[in-house]
Design an enzyme around this catalytic site. Structure first.
Site, PDB file in Angstrom:
ATOM      1  CB  SER A  14      -0.946   0.005   1.208  1.00 37.95           C
ATOM      2  OG  SER A  14      -0.240  -0.111   2.434  1.00 37.95           O
ATOM      3  CD  GLU A  16       0.729   8.061   5.045  1.00 39.46           C
ATOM      4  OE1 GLU A  16       0.305   7.098   5.729  1.00 39.46           O
ATOM      5  OE2 GLU A  16       1.418   8.989   5.510  1.00 39.46           O
ATOM      6  CB  THR A  47      -2.077  12.339   5.300  1.00 41.27           C
ATOM      7  OG1 THR A  47      -1.708  13.439   4.466  1.00 41.27           O
ATOM      8  CG2 THR A  47      -1.082  11.201   5.108  1.00 41.27           C
ATOM      9  CB  ALA A  50      -3.229  18.581  13.309  1.00 37.48           C
ATOM     10  CG  HIS A  76      -4.727   9.047   6.571  1.00 31.92           C
ATOM     11  ND1 HIS A  76      -3.546   9.029   7.277  1.00 31.92           N
ATOM     12  CD2 HIS A  76      -4.562   8.143   5.570  1.00 31.92           C
ATOM     13  CE1 HIS A  76      -2.705   8.175   6.730  1.00 31.92           C
ATOM     14  NE2 HIS A  76      -3.304   7.626   5.683  1.00 31.92           N
ATOM     15  N   GLY A 107      -4.622  11.689  15.907  1.00 33.75           N
ATOM     16  CA  GLY A 107      -4.085  12.882  15.285  1.00 33.75           C
ATOM     17  C   GLY A 107      -3.243  13.702  16.239  1.00 33.75           C
ATOM     18  CG  ASP A 108       0.615  14.687  15.302  1.00 36.60           C
ATOM     19  OD1 ASP A 108       0.783  13.790  16.150  1.00 36.60           O
ATOM     20  OD2 ASP A 108       1.141  14.682  14.174  1.00 36.60           O
ATOM     21  CB  ALA A 125     -11.210  10.433  24.589  1.00 35.70           C
ATOM     22  CE1 TYR A 147       2.927   6.738  15.988  1.00 34.54           C
ATOM     23  CE2 TYR A 147       1.077   5.530  16.930  1.00 34.54           C
ATOM     24  CZ  TYR A 147       1.566   6.584  16.187  1.00 34.54           C
ATOM     25  OH  TYR A 147       0.694   7.481  15.624  1.00 34.54           O
ATOM     26  CG  HIS A 151       2.022   8.269  20.147  1.00 37.70           C
ATOM     27  ND1 HIS A 151       2.116   9.468  20.824  1.00 37.70           N
ATOM     28  CD2 HIS A 151       1.322   8.544  19.002  1.00 37.70           C
ATOM     29  CE1 HIS A 151       1.504  10.419  20.138  1.00 37.70           C
ATOM     30  NE2 HIS A 151       1.022   9.879  19.025  1.00 37.70           N
ATOM     31  CG  ASP A 160       2.329   3.173  22.019  1.00 39.98           C
ATOM     32  OD1 ASP A 160       1.692   4.235  22.133  1.00 39.98           O
ATOM     33  OD2 ASP A 160       2.868   2.802  20.977  1.00 39.98           O
ATOM     34  CG  PHE A 218       9.253  13.574   9.666  1.00 44.98           C
ATOM     35  CD1 PHE A 218       8.175  14.285  10.154  1.00 44.98           C
ATOM     36  CD2 PHE A 218       9.023  12.328   9.090  1.00 44.98           C
ATOM     37  CE1 PHE A 218       6.888  13.779  10.081  1.00 44.98           C
ATOM     38  CE2 PHE A 218       7.740  11.811   9.017  1.00 44.98           C
ATOM     39  CZ  PHE A 218       6.668  12.545   9.509  1.00 44.98           C
ATOM     40  CG  HIS A 268       1.366   1.967   4.678  1.00 44.05           C
ATOM     41  ND1 HIS A 268       0.314   2.053   3.796  1.00 44.05           N
ATOM     42  CD2 HIS A 268       1.469   3.195   5.262  1.00 44.05           C
ATOM     43  CE1 HIS A 268      -0.212   3.277   3.855  1.00 44.05           C
ATOM     44  NE2 HIS A 268       0.481   3.990   4.727  1.00 44.05           N
TER      45      HIS A 268
END
Length: 297
Positions: A14, A16, A47, A50, A76, A107-108, A125, A147, A151, A160, A218, A268
């Site tokens: 896949s 992104e 994507t 935020a 997303h 999301g951030d 939440a 992650y 995370h 996590d 990043f 991915h």
């Protein structure tokens, strides 16, 4: 005489993409979509910024993908700064556009990575609640995030993984991981995930390295480590872009090949809306493009 193709390797795939921010970037995106579509991905995803900051561009890209290509398309979706009613409205727009796949993420924070996350008083939440809400709304194929190095906001890996289990129990079909470069880290993480009773696929996220310096910045924001061996692999190639791209393709192809040998079956790829490097990686792995597959058939 044309050299023989490398042995073909079969694996799930896949891609992104992200919504373009300019006319030039829009052309680059659609060039990449057209080019990478020939690899027959299982799906592609788009994507979502935020707080829904790219809702309209995301929806525009998703609609065009569904309208003009045969690529199974996932949108997303985050729940940052949105009530349940607002989230439902976005989902209804996606569904009306033909979306049947969603990548559900908390999301951030809209205030930026590293700032405190505050759930909307009337919203979901976290991603587990979002997945459960999507299950109530419709019969979507739902992917979530995972992650291997935890995370950045989680207290520890155990917390996590417990959140990942909640997402799986709520109805997620698979998890797509944050990118990583040490396959041992992924394998240890997968062992812990299975021990926790999570049996959904944990699909490795692969990031071909377009620019190592930018990648480090990043990675620092999202909690991913960049092993020192990458500095050694790329040393001396700053002013040699073609050779640097060859090294980048080697690194990603070697990582995927090693994961294949460890029994991984799906990947991915974070394309960064560019096809050239991704093409090199998949060619090195011997995967057949559509023209090759059609000719073989």
């Amino acid at each position: 005489m044309t050299p023989p193709l490398p042995p073909q390797k079969s694996f799930g795939l896949s891609f992104e993409f992200f919504p373009p921010r300019s006319a030039d970037m829009e052309g680059q995106l659609w060039d990449a979509v057209l080019d990478l579509g020939a690899w027959n991905p299982d799906f592609v995803s788009v994507t979502y910024g935020a707080g829904g900051s790219t809702k309209a561009p995301t929806l525009s890209v998703v609609r065009r993908l569904i309208r003009e290509t045969a690529l199974p398309t996932a949108a997303h979706l985050t729940c940052v700064d949105a009530s349940r009613e607002e989230t439902r409205s976005v989902v209804d727009e996606f569904r009306a556009a033909g979306v049947r796949r969603i990548v559900a993420l908390r999301g951030d924070p809209a205030s930026g990575v590293g700032t405190e996350y505050r759930p909307h008083a009337d919203g979901y939440a976290n991603a587990a609640e979002l997945v459960a809400g999507l299950r109530e709304i419709g019969n979507f194929d739902i992917s979530v995030s995972a992650y291997p190095e935890k995370h950045p906001e989680s207290a520890d890996l155990a917390f996590d993984i417990e959140m990942l289990k909640r997402k799986a129990d709520a109805g997620a079909a698979r998890a797509l991981t944050q990118f990583f470069f040490d396959n041992d880290v992924y394998e240890r993480y997968l062992e812990k995930v299975r021990t926790a009773g999570i049996d959904m696929p944990i699909v490795p996220g692969i990031m071909p390295i377009q620019n190592l310096t930018q990648l480090k910045r990043f990675a620092g924001r999202c909690g991913a480590s960049v092993p020192s061996f990458l500095d050694r692999r790329f040393e001396g190639y700053d002013e040699r872009p073609e050779d640097r791209a060859k090294v980048a393709a080697d690194v990603a192809a070697e990582q995927i090949d090693d994961l294949l040998n460890r029994g991984v079956t799906d990947f991915h790829i974070y394309t960064m809306n560019r096809s050239g490097l991704v093409n090199q990686v998949l060619e090195q792995l011997g995967r057949a493009r559509r023209a090759q597959a059609d000719a073989a058939a």
